[in-house]
Design a protein around this motif. Structure first.
Motif, PDB file in Angstrom:
ATOM      1  N   LYS A   6       0.717  -1.316   0.044  1.00 13.14           N
ATOM      2  CA  LYS A   6       0.175  -0.010   0.077  1.00 13.14           C
ATOM      3  C   LYS A   6       0.980   1.192   0.094  1.00 13.14           C
ATOM      4  N   ILE A   7       0.438   2.275  -0.562  1.00  8.94           N
ATOM      5  CA  ILE A   7       0.992   3.509  -0.535  1.00  8.94           C
ATOM      6  C   ILE A   7      -0.200   4.529  -0.102  1.00  8.94           C
ATOM      7  N   ILE A   8       0.266   5.108   1.054  1.00  5.82           N
ATOM      8  CA  ILE A   8      -0.857   5.887   1.817  1.00  5.82           C
ATOM      9  C   ILE A   8      -0.494   7.261   1.979  1.00  5.82           C
ATOM     10  N   ILE A  70       3.847   2.444   2.497  1.00  3.66           N
ATOM     11  CA  ILE A  70       4.676   3.730   2.387  1.00  3.66           C
ATOM     12  C   ILE A  70       4.127   4.939   2.666  1.00  3.66           C
ATOM     13  N   GLY A  71       4.304   5.704   3.604  1.00  2.37           N
ATOM     14  CA  GLY A  71       3.520   6.855   4.259  1.00  2.37           C
ATOM     15  C   GLY A  71       4.118   8.151   3.446  1.00  2.37           C
ATOM     16  N   PRO A 108       4.462  -2.593  -8.222  1.00  2.56           N
ATOM     17  CA  PRO A 108       3.218  -2.993  -8.825  1.00  2.56           C
ATOM     18  C   PRO A 108       2.385  -3.667  -8.290  1.00  2.56           C
ATOM     19  N   ASP A 109       2.724  -4.215  -6.895  1.00  2.00           N
ATOM     20  CA  ASP A 109       1.473  -4.946  -6.200  1.00  2.00           C
ATOM     21  C   ASP A 109       0.719  -3.993  -5.186  1.00  2.00           C
ATOM     22  N   ALA A 110       1.290  -2.850  -5.157  1.00  2.00           N
ATOM     23  CA  ALA A 110       0.901  -1.574  -4.292  1.00  2.00           C
ATOM     24  C   ALA A 110      -0.493  -1.003  -4.537  1.00  2.00           C
ATOM     25  N   THR A 111      -1.328  -0.805  -3.842  1.00  2.00           N
ATOM     26  CA  THR A 111      -2.453  -0.016  -4.035  1.00  2.00           C
ATOM     27  C   THR A 111      -2.593   1.412  -3.427  1.00  2.00           C
ATOM     28  N   LEU A 112      -3.361   2.255  -3.945  1.00  2.00           N
ATOM     29  CA  LEU A 112      -2.851   3.862  -3.451  1.00  2.00           C
ATOM     30  C   LEU A 112      -4.291   4.132  -2.647  1.00  2.00           C
ATOM     31  N   HIS A 113      -3.704   4.773  -1.536  1.00  2.00           N
ATOM     32  CA  HIS A 113      -4.965   5.229  -0.655  1.00  2.00           C
ATOM     33  C   HIS A 113      -4.767   6.393   0.065  1.00  2.00           C
ATOM     34  N   GLY A 114      -5.846   7.028   0.679  1.00  2.00           N
ATOM     35  CA  GLY A 114      -5.666   8.338   1.522  1.00  2.00           C
ATOM     36  C   GLY A 114      -6.089   7.672   2.932  1.00  2.00           C
ATOM     37  N   VAL A 128      -8.366  10.717  -2.407  1.00  2.00           N
ATOM     38  CA  VAL A 128      -7.190   9.971  -2.941  1.00  2.00           C
ATOM     39  C   VAL A 128      -7.958   9.153  -4.245  1.00  2.00           C
ATOM     40  N   GLN A 129      -8.881   8.590  -3.909  1.00  2.00           N
ATOM     41  CA  GLN A 129      -9.492   7.350  -5.099  1.00  2.00           C
ATOM     42  C   GLN A 129      -9.803   8.319  -6.325  1.00  2.00           C
ATOM     43  N   LYS A 130     -10.566   9.538  -5.912  1.00  3.31           N
ATOM     44  CA  LYS A 130     -11.070  10.507  -6.870  1.00  3.31           C
ATOM     45  C   LYS A 130      -9.977  11.153  -7.706  1.00  3.31           C
ATOM     46  N   GLU A 131      -9.216  11.644  -6.930  1.00  4.49           N
ATOM     47  CA  GLU A 131      -8.047  12.490  -7.410  1.00  4.49           C
ATOM     48  C   GLU A 131      -6.904  11.858  -8.390  1.00  4.49           C
ATOM     49  N   TYR A 132      -6.535  10.598  -7.988  1.00  5.14           N
ATOM     50  CA  TYR A 132      -5.626  10.019  -8.773  1.00  5.14           C
ATOM     51  C   TYR A 132      -6.076   8.424  -9.402  1.00  5.14           C
TER      52      TYR A 132
END
Ligand SMILES: [Zn+2]
Length: 140
Positions: A6-8, A70-71, A108-114, A128-132
């Protein structure tokens, strides 16, 4: 290296326009009894990218999700009354986007989140889901 899943994205929850350094944030986190700054990357008010905690070490930024994440934080995120506000400047937006692209490409296995997807906090004061969405869809 840790396995990154995850990338947060976070904000520092400091008022719009206030300059805050990596050393300031590190000191706040040391004062909480943590071993180092909790974030791996800081995008300062001018949009400059600063390194925080080394990537190989788990951060301290999202309760329950630090081990594989990753923060990233941008400086700002509240207005003068400390109410949540998307205070990102154009430079911060650009830097965040390029950092996220680099990391998504590298992990590439990471998902993006707020942060707000994992807690009831407003952080990072935008969706974050909307912006990116374009980046998230690209790496699906
Ligand atoms: Zn946060």
């Amino acid at each position: 290296m840790r396995k990154i899943n995850k990338i947060i994205i976070h904000c520092t929850a400091t008022p719009e326009g206030r300059d805050v350094s990596v050393d300031d944030i590190r000191q706040w986190h040391l004062d909480r009894g943590w071993s180092d700054i909790g974030y791996h990357y800081v995008v300062d008010i001018n949009g400059h990218l600063k390194e925080g905690r080394p990537l190989r070490r788990a951060g301290a930024h999202t309760r329950g999700y630090n081990k594989g994440s990753i923060g990233i934080t941008y400086v700002g995120g509240v207005d003068e009354n400390l109410s949540p506000k998307d205070t990102r400047t154009e430079n911060q937006e650009g830097r965040l986007r390029s950092l996220i692209l680099d990391l998504m490409d590298k992990y590439p296995d990471a998902t993006l989140h707020g942060h707000n997807e994992f807690s009831n906090k407003a952080c990072p004061s935008f969706d974050v889901q909307k912006e990116y969405k374009d980046i998230i869809d690209f790496f699906k």
